[in-house]
Design a protein around this motif. Structure first.
Motif, PDB file in Angstrom:
ATOM      1  N   PHE A  63      16.920  -7.878  -6.353  1.00 22.10           N
ATOM      2  CA  PHE A  63      15.980  -8.526  -5.512  1.00 22.10           C
ATOM      3  C   PHE A  63      15.269  -7.383  -4.562  1.00 22.10           C
ATOM      4  O   PHE A  63      13.829  -7.051  -3.972  1.00 22.10           O
ATOM      5  N   PHE A  64      15.618  -5.631  -5.327  1.00 20.00           N
ATOM      6  CA  PHE A  64      14.903  -4.405  -4.536  1.00 20.00           C
ATOM      7  C   PHE A  64      13.770  -4.289  -5.277  1.00 20.00           C
ATOM      8  O   PHE A  64      13.112  -3.501  -4.645  1.00 20.00           O
ATOM      9  N   THR A  65      13.661  -4.633  -6.417  1.00 19.98           N
ATOM     10  CA  THR A  65      12.718  -4.647  -7.695  1.00 19.98           C
ATOM     11  C   THR A  65      11.028  -5.254  -6.013  1.00 19.98           C
ATOM     12  O   THR A  65      10.253  -4.827  -6.001  1.00 19.98           O
ATOM     13  N   ALA A  66      11.711  -6.207  -6.459  1.00 19.78           N
ATOM     14  CA  ALA A  66      11.174  -7.161  -5.393  1.00 19.78           C
ATOM     15  C   ALA A  66       9.766  -7.075  -4.097  1.00 19.78           C
ATOM     16  O   ALA A  66       9.009  -6.552  -3.272  1.00 19.78           O
ATOM     17  N   ALA A  67      11.183  -6.266  -3.688  1.00 18.59           N
ATOM     18  CA  ALA A  67      11.582  -5.615  -2.125  1.00 18.59           C
ATOM     19  C   ALA A  67      10.660  -4.333  -2.266  1.00 18.59           C
ATOM     20  O   ALA A  67       9.424  -4.480  -1.146  1.00 18.59           O
ATOM     21  N   LEU A  68      10.961  -3.483  -3.280  1.00 20.98           N
ATOM     22  CA  LEU A  68      10.321  -2.530  -3.212  1.00 20.98           C
ATOM     23  C   LEU A  68       8.085  -2.600  -3.873  1.00 20.98           C
ATOM     24  O   LEU A  68       7.114  -2.000  -2.901  1.00 20.98           O
ATOM     25  N   ALA A  69       7.972  -4.136  -4.773  1.00 16.74           N
ATOM     26  CA  ALA A  69       7.078  -4.032  -4.785  1.00 16.74           C
ATOM     27  C   ALA A  69       5.864  -4.603  -3.842  1.00 16.74           C
ATOM     28  O   ALA A  69       4.968  -4.470  -3.233  1.00 16.74           O
ATOM     29  N   ILE A  70       6.531  -5.883  -2.732  1.00 16.52           N
ATOM     30  CA  ILE A  70       6.119  -5.846  -1.614  1.00 16.52           C
ATOM     31  C   ILE A  70       5.625  -5.014  -0.225  1.00 16.52           C
ATOM     32  O   ILE A  70       4.639  -5.148   0.300  1.00 16.52           O
ATOM     33  N   ASN A  71       6.416  -3.601  -0.623  1.00 15.04           N
ATOM     34  CA  ASN A  71       6.399  -3.218   0.460  1.00 15.04           C
ATOM     35  C   ASN A  71       5.437  -2.000   0.256  1.00 15.04           C
ATOM     36  O   ASN A  71       4.714  -1.450   0.549  1.00 15.04           O
ATOM     37  N   ILE A  72       5.253  -1.539  -1.085  1.00 16.18           N
ATOM     38  CA  ILE A  72       4.113  -0.723  -1.773  1.00 16.18           C
ATOM     39  C   ILE A  72       3.224  -1.737  -1.194  1.00 16.18           C
ATOM     40  O   ILE A  72       1.704  -1.178  -0.767  1.00 16.18           O
ATOM     41  N   SER A  73       2.782  -2.367  -1.441  1.00 18.25           N
ATOM     42  CA  SER A  73       1.416  -3.170  -1.197  1.00 18.25           C
ATOM     43  C   SER A  73       0.824  -2.814  -0.146  1.00 18.25           C
ATOM     44  O   SER A  73       1.419  -3.305   0.846  1.00 18.25           O
ATOM     45  N   PRO A  74       0.065  -2.490   0.202  1.00 15.66           N
ATOM     46  CA  PRO A  74      -0.773  -2.551   1.109  1.00 15.66           C
ATOM     47  C   PRO A  74      -1.041  -3.554   2.277  1.00 15.66           C
ATOM     48  O   PRO A  74      -2.142  -3.962   1.974  1.00 15.66           O
ATOM     49  N   GLY A  75      -0.176  -3.976   3.151  1.00 20.15           N
ATOM     50  CA  GLY A  75      -0.250  -5.308   3.993  1.00 20.15           C
ATOM     51  C   GLY A  75      -1.321  -4.634   5.747  1.00 20.15           C
ATOM     52  O   GLY A  75      -1.367  -3.613   5.560  1.00 20.15           O
ATOM     53  N   PRO A  76      -1.680  -5.630   6.252  1.00 16.63           N
ATOM     54  CA  PRO A  76      -2.265  -5.793   7.250  1.00 16.63           C
ATOM     55  C   PRO A  76      -0.756  -4.544   8.106  1.00 16.63           C
ATOM     56  O   PRO A  76      -1.850  -4.042   8.855  1.00 16.63           O
ATOM     57  N   ASP A  77       0.124  -4.789   8.073  1.00 11.37           N
ATOM     58  CA  ASP A  77       1.342  -4.090   8.948  1.00 11.37           C
ATOM     59  C   ASP A  77       1.294  -2.791   9.060  1.00 11.37           C
ATOM     60  O   ASP A  77       0.674  -1.404   9.054  1.00 11.37           O
ATOM     61  N   LEU A  78       0.840  -2.556   7.057  1.00  9.59           N
ATOM     62  CA  LEU A  78       0.979  -0.903   6.387  1.00  9.59           C
ATOM     63  C   LEU A  78      -0.201  -0.242   7.078  1.00  9.59           C
ATOM     64  O   LEU A  78      -0.598   0.989   7.725  1.00  9.59           O
ATOM     65  N   ILE A  79      -1.402  -0.920   7.381  1.00  8.75           N
ATOM     66  CA  ILE A  79      -2.937  -0.655   6.695  1.00  8.75           C
ATOM     67  C   ILE A  79      -3.159  -0.319   8.873  1.00  8.75           C
ATOM     68  O   ILE A  79      -3.308   0.645   9.447  1.00  8.75           O
ATOM     69  N   TYR A  80      -2.136  -1.209   9.407  1.00  6.53           N
ATOM     70  CA  TYR A  80      -2.358  -0.638  11.180  1.00  6.53           C
ATOM     71  C   TYR A  80      -1.363   0.474  11.619  1.00  6.53           C
ATOM     72  O   TYR A  80      -2.055   1.105  12.393  1.00  6.53           O
ATOM     73  N   VAL A  81      -1.279   0.396  10.843  1.00  6.82           N
ATOM     74  CA  VAL A  81       0.183   2.414  11.405  1.00  6.82           C
ATOM     75  C   VAL A  81      -0.110   3.122  10.634  1.00  6.82           C
ATOM     76  O   VAL A  81      -0.675   4.376  11.592  1.00  6.82           O
ATOM     77  N   LEU A  82      -0.897   2.971   9.331  1.00 15.31           N
ATOM     78  CA  LEU A  82      -1.993   3.913   9.132  1.00 15.31           C
ATOM     79  C   LEU A  82      -3.229   4.986   9.915  1.00 15.31           C
ATOM     80  O   LEU A  82      -3.250   5.714   9.669  1.00 15.31           O
ATOM     81  N   SER A  83      -3.395   3.640  10.075  1.00 10.69           N
ATOM     82  CA  SER A  83      -4.752   3.724  11.097  1.00 10.69           C
ATOM     83  C   SER A  83      -4.252   4.202  12.452  1.00 10.69           C
ATOM     84  O   SER A  83      -4.829   5.494  12.584  1.00 10.69           O
ATOM     85  N   ARG A  84      -3.334   3.879  12.831  1.00 12.41           N
ATOM     86  CA  ARG A  84      -2.733   4.435  14.557  1.00 12.41           C
ATOM     87  C   ARG A  84      -2.524   6.007  14.103  1.00 12.41           C
ATOM     88  O   ARG A  84      -2.678   6.637  15.006  1.00 12.41           O
ATOM     89  N   THR A  85      -1.200   6.490  13.148  1.00 12.11           N
ATOM     90  CA  THR A  85      -1.047   7.293  13.010  1.00 12.11           C
ATOM     91  C   THR A  85      -2.158   8.601  12.619  1.00 12.11           C
ATOM     92  O   THR A  85      -2.267   9.743  12.961  1.00 12.11           O
ATOM     93  N   VAL A  86      -3.501   7.910  12.030  1.00 15.34           N
ATOM     94  CA  VAL A  86      -4.607   8.796  11.766  1.00 15.34           C
ATOM     95  C   VAL A  86      -5.082   9.129  12.908  1.00 15.34           C
ATOM     96  O   VAL A  86      -5.970   9.768  12.909  1.00 15.34           O
ATOM     97  N   ALA A  87      -5.556   8.503  13.916  1.00  6.30           N
ATOM     98  CA  ALA A  87      -6.162   8.644  14.604  1.00  6.30           C
ATOM     99  C   ALA A  87      -5.209   9.197  15.863  1.00  6.30           C
ATOM    100  O   ALA A  87      -6.560   9.517  16.469  1.00  6.30           O
TER     101      ALA A  87
END
Length: 214
Positions: free
Chosen positions: A11-35
């Motif tokens: 379960f935690f391996t799958a959860a980690l793999a899912i969260n590491i892959s850059p999805g829309p939410d993470l891309i949005y947050v990183l963009s906000r952080t950069v700007a």
């Protein structure tokens, strides 16, 4: 309570793999952080996690099945979410990006509270997030372990807990890498435009996804 160690490792391996892959939410947050900087980035993360918790609760109650079964419901949420992202992107493009030095930090156009609310909306208006939890979490439900809804809720919270670790680390790294750039007026302006472009791109991407591909 499930005590099988292999179950939790999977379960935690799958959860980690899912969260590491850059999805829309993470891309949005990183963009906000950069700007906008670390405070706004972290507030955006809190909003995303809050939205995810709502999706988990909906999955536990069976409400997310409506999005999976109804083309109309899926399309409504999808297009509202896409329009909202494009709106945020165009606002970022039109805004005058300030130089984010120590004297101007308190004058940020985007406050942490605004970023939090936007993060909640971005996640809630992504139907793929709702369907993800509906599709992923039941795979780890064990009927013999007790109440199914309670298990889904617990598993969903654990997925979000993994996201807290992964996404916080990514946000802090983005903040560190861009701290120098954000002190420069020209770089700040281009970072703001980068944010706008990313948000518009995410909106278009969301609008183009198909129901069955989600």
């Amino acid at each position: 309570m499930i005590t099988d160690s292999s179950y939790w490792v999977l379960f935690f391996t799958a959860a980690l793999a899912i969260n590491i892959s850059p999805g829309p939410d993470l891309i949005y947050v990183l963009s906000r952080t950069v700007a906008e900087g670390r405070r706004v980035g972290f507030a955006s993360l809190l909003g995303i996690w809050t939205g995810a918790l709502v999706h988990v609760s909906a999955a536990a109650l069976g409400l997310a099945a409506l999005l999976a079964a109804s083309d109309v419901a899926f399309a409504v949420v999808k297009y509202v979410g896409a329009a909202y992202l494009v709106y945020l992107g165009l606002r970022a493009w039109r805004a005058q990006a300030p130089v984010l030095d120590k004297e101007q930090k308190h004058d940020r156009r985007v406050t942490p509270w605004m970023a939090y609310r936007q993060g909640v909306a971005v996640d809630l208006l992504n139907p793929k997030a709702a369907i993800f939890f509906l599709a992923f979490l039941p795979q780890f439900v064990r009927p013999e372990a007790g109440h199914v809804s309670a298990q889904i809720m617990l598993l969903g919270v654990l997925v979000i807990a993994v996201a807290v670790v992964v996404e916080s680390a990514a946000m802090l790294l983005a903040s560190r890498l861009t701290r120098t750039l954000r002190g420069n007026a020209r770089a700040s302006r281009w970072l703001q435009r980068l944010l706008g472009s990313v948000l518009v791109g995410l909106g278009v991407r969301l609008a183009l996804i198909g129901h069955r591909s989600a």
